[in-house]
Every structure is written in structure tokens, then in C-alpha cells.
Design a protein around this motif. Structure first.
Motif, PDB file in Angstrom:
ATOM      1  N   LEU A 118      20.583  13.108  67.376  1.00 46.27           N
ATOM      2  CA  LEU A 118      19.989  12.216  68.375  1.00 46.27           C
ATOM      3  C   LEU A 118      18.645  12.732  68.866  1.00 46.27           C
ATOM      4  CD1 LEU A 118      23.173  11.366  70.463  1.00 46.27           C
ATOM      5  CD2 LEU A 118      21.859   9.759  69.066  1.00 46.27           C
ATOM      6  N   ARG A 119      18.545  14.047  69.038  1.00 43.82           N
ATOM      7  CA  ARG A 119      17.273  14.609  69.496  1.00 43.82           C
ATOM      8  C   ARG A 119      16.157  14.278  68.506  1.00 43.82           C
ATOM      9  NH1 ARG A 119      15.446  18.578  72.967  1.00 43.82           N
ATOM     10  NH2 ARG A 119      17.567  19.079  73.633  1.00 43.82           N
ATOM     11  N   LEU A 120      16.458  14.405  67.215  1.00 44.49           N
ATOM     12  CA  LEU A 120      15.433  14.121  66.214  1.00 44.49           C
ATOM     13  C   LEU A 120      15.163  12.627  66.094  1.00 44.49           C
ATOM     14  CD1 LEU A 120      16.190  16.719  63.405  1.00 44.49           C
ATOM     15  CD2 LEU A 120      14.465  16.778  65.192  1.00 44.49           C
ATOM     16  N   ARG A 121      16.172  11.807  66.351  1.00 45.66           N
ATOM     17  CA  ARG A 121      15.949  10.362  66.338  1.00 45.66           C
ATOM     18  C   ARG A 121      15.003   9.971  67.473  1.00 45.66           C
ATOM     19  NH1 ARG A 121      14.664   5.994  64.885  1.00 45.66           N
ATOM     20  NH2 ARG A 121      15.923   4.090  64.927  1.00 45.66           N
ATOM     21  N   LEU A 122      15.227  10.536  68.654  1.00 41.48           N
ATOM     22  CA  LEU A 122      14.358  10.242  69.785  1.00 41.48           C
ATOM     23  C   LEU A 122      12.966  10.840  69.589  1.00 41.48           C
ATOM     24  CD1 LEU A 122      16.935  10.758  72.662  1.00 41.48           C
ATOM     25  CD2 LEU A 122      15.959   8.573  71.902  1.00 41.48           C
ATOM     26  N   ASP A 123      12.922  12.027  68.999  1.00 39.60           N
ATOM     27  CA  ASP A 123      11.624  12.631  68.690  1.00 39.60           C
ATOM     28  C   ASP A 123      10.818  11.717  67.768  1.00 39.60           C
ATOM     29  OD1 ASP A 123       9.806  15.205  68.307  1.00 39.60           O
ATOM     30  OD2 ASP A 123      10.262  14.467  66.294  1.00 39.60           O
ATOM     31  N   GLN A 124      11.496  11.125  66.788  1.00 42.19           N
ATOM     32  CA  GLN A 124      10.802  10.223  65.887  1.00 42.19           C
ATOM     33  C   GLN A 124      10.321   8.977  66.616  1.00 42.19           C
ATOM     34  OE1 GLN A 124      10.096  10.965  62.526  1.00 42.19           O
ATOM     35  NE2 GLN A 124       8.645   9.301  62.981  1.00 42.19           N
ATOM     36  N   GLY A 125      11.131   8.481  67.557  1.00 46.02           N
ATOM     37  CA  GLY A 125      10.713   7.332  68.337  1.00 46.02           C
ATOM     38  C   GLY A 125       9.469   7.621  69.157  1.00 46.02           C
ATOM     39  N   GLU A 126       9.414   8.822  69.719  1.00 46.27           N
ATOM     40  CA  GLU A 126       8.238   9.226  70.482  1.00 46.27           C
ATOM     41  C   GLU A 126       7.013   9.300  69.572  1.00 46.27           C
ATOM     42  OE1 GLU A 126       7.522  12.424  74.049  1.00 46.27           O
ATOM     43  OE2 GLU A 126       8.527  13.145  72.238  1.00 46.27           O
ATOM     44  N   ARG A 127       7.192   9.821  68.371  1.00 44.52           N
ATOM     45  CA  ARG A 127       6.096   9.897  67.412  1.00 44.52           C
ATOM     46  C   ARG A 127       5.667   8.500  66.950  1.00 44.52           C
ATOM     47  NH1 ARG A 127       5.837  15.106  64.695  1.00 44.52           N
ATOM     48  NH2 ARG A 127       7.432  16.523  65.516  1.00 44.52           N
TER      49      ARG A 127
END
Length: 302
Positions: free
Chosen positions: A186-195
């Protein structure tokens, strides 16, 4: 627990709080028709960059340190210490940077430099973890078998965490059996959303107008090579204080004169919220994990 990044880079606060703070700024940004200034003017008053960052919808999800996150950190370190003691090792937990934890505007600067002042970390001695490796047996007890890790990735980065050892045991105690893996995903999914939101900003017409105003201001100041503040920041000399670099001084003058940071962060807030509206599940699951982690931490600290 800090991410162990393999690649480039890799809060428990209600998302509603950030959305309330963003609403007024978003409405203003949608009706931005301010003409570019004819010449550099006096700096505009208004919120600083840290406040603007704190209004981004992703901020409470990924970047806002809170009393709850500090309590979770304390519980995690207590669990690790107990586990290491059972293995016959004395483990001293890394100290918490309370100043950073109190910074409501923590999080990455998105538009080049946002101040000529040195970061706080450069103004005071760095805090090193009190724990030091004490040989292979110590490391194995703490981090487990090096061959047993779990990983997740998004389009930009790949991250690994230990699957065994005292650190992994503490994470499972706080997040449940499958929680650590889901947490990382989930952290990486949200990180991708931020990017993705930041990437979409390049096609946003209001943001492009703000950048054009900044570029016009910089041309009048004699700087013509950088197309945007990020490119200018990348060309600055890292070993020279920012106030001693004419390009950095002109950058900040033009950002103030054109209201660039206010406009840029307002448009980024709109695009971040668009992503979250289109992808509600990751944020909902992330908040659920944070609540579970907080409850488990409270039990550990009783």
C-alpha cells in the motif's frame, strides 16, 4: 519503520483534515487569471512552503508525523528490544527526532528550493542511531536471514523488508500476520499515486501559466537557461550556501513575486485529490492498517 530502498527513493492523520485545509486553496486555483508582473515586485505575504505542503491530500497519509506515529515507533522499539534481549543481545533503540516529529510541513519539496535557509538537519549535528551492528549473530537476530525477505514495487522503485528476525516480529505484532507485506504494498501504491499526480501537473494549464510567469521573471533577472524551478535547483552547486548563489536568490525572488509556490501547490493539491477520488481503496486500507497498528501499540505500551 523506515523503508529499505533498492532503487531511487521511496501518519496516522485523518484525510478529512487535509481536505478541509485544501478546499479554499483549490477553489482559488481553479480561477487563477492573475497577469504576469511586468517586473520583480516585493515578496507576497502568505503561507510558507511547509504550510502549503501540509495542505496536500497525500500529506496526512505519508508524511505527517503525529503523536500516534511516535507512540507506534516507541512500541516497535520496545518489542525489538525485548526480542533482542531474549537472543542475548543488548539493543539500544535509535532516538526519535522530536523536532522533525513536530514539523507539520514535513514531506518533500516538490518545486525546487523553497527557502534560502539551510535545512534544520544542516544546522545541528546529525543524530546517529544508538544501535550499532555487533557482528553477524547480532545482525541475524535483528534482521533475520538475509535470504528471507519480502519485496514490493511500483513503476519507479522496488523496496525490500526482512521477513524474519526481531524487526519483522515487531512488525507482525503491530500489523498482524500478513500486515507488513500489505503495508509495504500500500505504501508503494500511494507513493506511485503521489508521483502520478506530480507528473500530471506538467499538463495542467494553470500550473503551466504559473511556470511561464516564473520563467519570465527569471529572464528579466538575467537567468534564461532553466525551464522550471526543478531544473534550476538541479543545476545549483550543492557545496555552496544558497544565499551565495545568484540563481538561487533570483529563484526565490521570482517565486515570491509571482506567487509561484502558492499556485503550484494548489494545483498539485487538486491533482492529488483527483487521484485519491479515482483510487479510494489504497487510502482506505492504509488508514485501516494505521488504526490497527495504533491499537496494537497502545496494548504494547500498557
Amino acid at each position: 519503520m523506515p523503508l529499505l530502498k533498492v532503487g531511487t527513493r521511496a501518519g496516522l492523520t485523518a484525510l478529512a483534515l487535509a481536505l478541509l485545509a485544501v478546499t479554499g486553496t483549490v477553489l482559488w486555483a481553479l480561477h487563477d487569471n492573475t497577469p504576469p508582473p511586468a517586473r520583480q515586485s516585493a515578496p507576497q505575504s502568505g503561507p510558507g512552503a511547509a504550510v502549503l505542503r501540509s495542505r496536500l491530500p497525500f500529506h496526512p497519509l505519508l508524511h505527517a508525523p503525529t503523536a500516534t506515529s511516535r507512540r507506534v515507533h516507541e512500541a516497535r522499539q520496545r518489542l525489538i528490544t525485548r526480542c533482542m534481549t531474549k537472543h542475548g543481545f543488548r539493543y539500544q533503540a535509535p532516538p526519535v527526532d522530536t523536532k522533525a516529529s513536530a514539523d507539520a510541513g514535513s514531506g518533500p519539496a516538490q518545486f525546487g528550493i523553497d527557502s534560502l535557509a539551510p535545512p534544520d538537519s544542516a544546522a545541528r549535528p546529525g543524530t546517529q542511531p544508538a544501535e550499532r551492528p555487533r557482528g553477524q549473530a547480532f545482525d541475524r537476530a535483528l534482521y533475520g536471514d538475509k535470504q528471507r525477505k519480502f519485496s514490493a514495487r511500483n513503476k519507479e522503485i522496488s523496496v525490500s523488508r526482512p521477513a524474519t528476525g526481531c524487526v519483522a516480529d515487531a512488525e507482525r505484532r503491530l500489523l498482524g500476520t500478513g500486515g507488513p507485506r500489505r503495508d509495504l504494498t500500500l505504501r508503494l501504491r500511494l507513493d506511485q499515486g503521489e508521483r502520478d499526480a506530480l507528473s500530471a501537473l506538467g499538463e495542467d494549464s494553470a500550473f503551466r501559466r504559473a511556470t511561464a510567469r516564473w520563467r519570465s521573471c527569471m529572464r528579466q533577472a538575467g537567468f534564461t537557461t532553466a525551464k522550471d524551478p526543478q531544473q534550476l535547483a538541479a543545476a545549483l552547486h550543492p557545496d555552496t550556501p544558497l544565499p551565495q548563489q545568484p540563481a538561487a536568490r533570483a529563484d526565490m525572488t521570482c517565486k515570491h513575486a509571482t506567487g509561484y509556490l502558492k499556485r503550484a501547490y494548489a494545483r498539485l493539491a487538486v491533482l492529488q485529490q483527483h487521484w485519491l477520488d479515482a483510487n479510494p481503496q489504497p487510502a482506505a486500507e492504509w488508514r485501516s492498517l494505521r488504526r490497527q497498528e495504533s491499537e496494537a501499540a497502545t496494548n504494547v505500551l500498557k
